[in-house]
Design a protein around this motif. Sequence first.
Motif, PDB file in Angstrom:
ATOM      1  N   ARG A  29       0.812  -1.220   0.000  1.00 32.00           N
ATOM      2  CA  ARG A  29       0.000   0.000   0.000  1.00 32.00           C
ATOM      3  C   ARG A  29       0.849   1.275   0.000  1.00 32.00           C
ATOM      4  NH1 ARG A  29      -2.455   0.867   6.026  1.00 32.00           N
ATOM      5  NH2 ARG A  29      -2.976   2.847   5.041  1.00 32.00           N
ATOM      6  N   TYR A  30       2.131   1.147   0.374  1.00 36.84           N
ATOM      7  CA  TYR A  30       2.984   2.328   0.472  1.00 36.84           C
ATOM      8  C   TYR A  30       3.800   2.589  -0.787  1.00 36.84           C
ATOM      9  CZ  TYR A  30       1.798   1.638   5.362  1.00 36.84           C
ATOM     10  OH  TYR A  30       1.099   1.466   6.522  1.00 36.84           O
ATOM     11  N   LEU A  33       4.334   6.046  -2.316  1.00 34.17           N
ATOM     12  CA  LEU A  33       5.129   7.028  -1.565  1.00 34.17           C
ATOM     13  C   LEU A  33       6.554   7.144  -2.092  1.00 34.17           C
ATOM     14  CD1 LEU A  33       4.080   6.248   2.123  1.00 34.17           C
ATOM     15  CD2 LEU A  33       3.145   7.972   0.569  1.00 34.17           C
ATOM     16  N   ARG A  36       6.798  10.023  -4.584  1.00 31.89           N
ATOM     17  CA  ARG A  36       6.612  11.281  -3.849  1.00 31.89           C
ATOM     18  C   ARG A  36       7.852  11.618  -3.026  1.00 31.89           C
ATOM     19  NH1 ARG A  36       0.991  10.802  -0.713  1.00 31.89           N
ATOM     20  NH2 ARG A  36       1.660  12.889   0.003  1.00 31.89           N
ATOM     21  N   SER A  37       8.470  10.593  -2.463  1.00 30.60           N
ATOM     22  CA  SER A  37       9.687  10.803  -1.666  1.00 30.60           C
ATOM     23  C   SER A  37      10.840  11.288  -2.530  1.00 30.60           C
ATOM     24  CB  SER A  37      10.075   9.504  -0.961  1.00 30.60           C
ATOM     25  OG  SER A  37       9.048   9.071  -0.105  1.00 30.60           O
ATOM     26  N   PHE A 165       8.203  12.009   6.821  1.00 34.08           N
ATOM     27  CA  PHE A 165       7.108  11.905   5.859  1.00 34.08           C
ATOM     28  C   PHE A 165       6.529  10.496   5.855  1.00 34.08           C
ATOM     29  CE2 PHE A 165       6.161  10.852   1.284  1.00 34.08           C
ATOM     30  CZ  PHE A 165       4.899  11.442   1.246  1.00 34.08           C
ATOM     31  N   TRP A 166       7.402   9.503   5.867  1.00 37.13           N
ATOM     32  CA  TRP A 166       6.944   8.110   5.859  1.00 37.13           C
ATOM     33  C   TRP A 166       6.150   7.786   7.117  1.00 37.13           C
ATOM     34  CZ3 TRP A 166      11.622   4.664   3.921  1.00 37.13           C
ATOM     35  CH2 TRP A 166      11.826   4.944   2.555  1.00 37.13           C
ATOM     36  N   LYS A 168       4.523   9.763   9.056  1.00 35.80           N
ATOM     37  CA  LYS A 168       3.235  10.462   9.000  1.00 35.80           C
ATOM     38  C   LYS A 168       2.243   9.719   8.115  1.00 35.80           C
ATOM     39  CE  LYS A 168       1.322  15.091   8.283  1.00 35.80           C
ATOM     40  NZ  LYS A 168       1.639  16.489   7.871  1.00 35.80           N
ATOM     41  N   GLN A 169       2.761   9.027   7.091  1.00 36.04           N
ATOM     42  CA  GLN A 169       1.921   8.273   6.175  1.00 36.04           C
ATOM     43  C   GLN A 169       1.632   6.849   6.669  1.00 36.04           C
ATOM     44  OE1 GLN A 169       0.507   9.692   3.456  1.00 36.04           O
ATOM     45  NE2 GLN A 169       1.486  11.601   4.104  1.00 36.04           N
ATOM     46  N   GLY A 170       2.146   6.509   7.848  1.00 32.73           N
ATOM     47  CA  GLY A 170       1.861   5.210   8.434  1.00 32.73           C
ATOM     48  C   GLY A 170       2.805   4.090   8.056  1.00 32.73           C
ATOM     49  N   VAL A 171       3.931   4.404   7.422  1.00 35.05           N
ATOM     50  CA  VAL A 171       4.890   3.370   7.011  1.00 35.05           C
ATOM     51  C   VAL A 171       5.378   2.589   8.232  1.00 35.05           C
ATOM     52  CG1 VAL A 171       7.205   3.006   6.078  1.00 35.05           C
ATOM     53  CG2 VAL A 171       5.623   4.553   4.913  1.00 35.05           C
TER      54      VAL A 171
END
Length: 306
Positions: A29-30, A33, A36-37, A165-166, A168-171
């Motif tokens: 699901r990640y 990202l 974007r990273s 950032f990761w 915050k995105q739930g990684v």
Amino acid sequence: MINDLAKQRHSMVHHALGTKIVLTLFGDRYYPLLARSMRLIDEYEDRLTVNRPQSEVMSVNHAAGKGPKVVSSSTYDLIKLAVKYSRENFGFNALIGPLVKLWKIGFTGANVPRDADIQERLKLIDPYKVLLDDDYRTVFLEEAGMELDLGGIAKGYIADRIRDFWIKQGVQAGIINLGGNLLFVGKSPRREDGQWVIGVQDPRLKRGDDIEIVRKPACSAVTSGIYERFLEVNGKKYHHLLDPRTGYPLQTDLSSVTVFTEQSVMGEIEAKRLFFNGAPINGWGEQSGNLGAVFIAQDGTVKNVN
């Protein structure tokens, strides 16, 4: 759960910051990202680079001796951090650019400069000649010819921002590799204890051959070393780590120091602190954020500090 996540490994390769960037995330699901990273990394490079005519840092350098320049809050915070530790005078110096350009070790035209020229350049690397205004976020280099170069700290700072950032995105787990500057996020999905297996490069062998293997929880791994870039003249080697206190390559029996820290930007700083010290520092491992270090001497001797 651990095995399932380990199988959902996704990586992306990119060239930025003058090196090969490899980002790895665990969890299907990640995957979005990653792109974007990479864009975030490019945005930070656009602000911080000194390898292009224009950037926020270059605007400060162009105005050296003329007047202050306003920069973004993130750039200002990083410059302020770099100047703070440069003033501690242990070896890290974000103003050392004019001296590096004189020696050119690792670049075309590398040479051993005249001592008189070295002494002149030393006048341009004084971190106390940087004026910072917190209210207006301005930076002023007092002397014409002075240069800020955040290359010794920027990769760590950017790695920390990607990690933030990761998270915050739930990684749950990932690896940020900015050209050998490593930052491990979350728990390793490959091990029951969640620890990451980290190899420490053998300075005498080709890249990827390790001299030591350590296991750590999520952390940063940063190395300072003299084994990759050097100049040889009349049988004498001059490595690229210049001592801002003398203007000459640091005299040392070490080949490298790898530090493990909570924050990657602090790993950049602490690796240089330990390398320039030449030996472990009493109490260093007990200081907040420091998680250990590996010293490798030029004769191949290995010393671990926990």
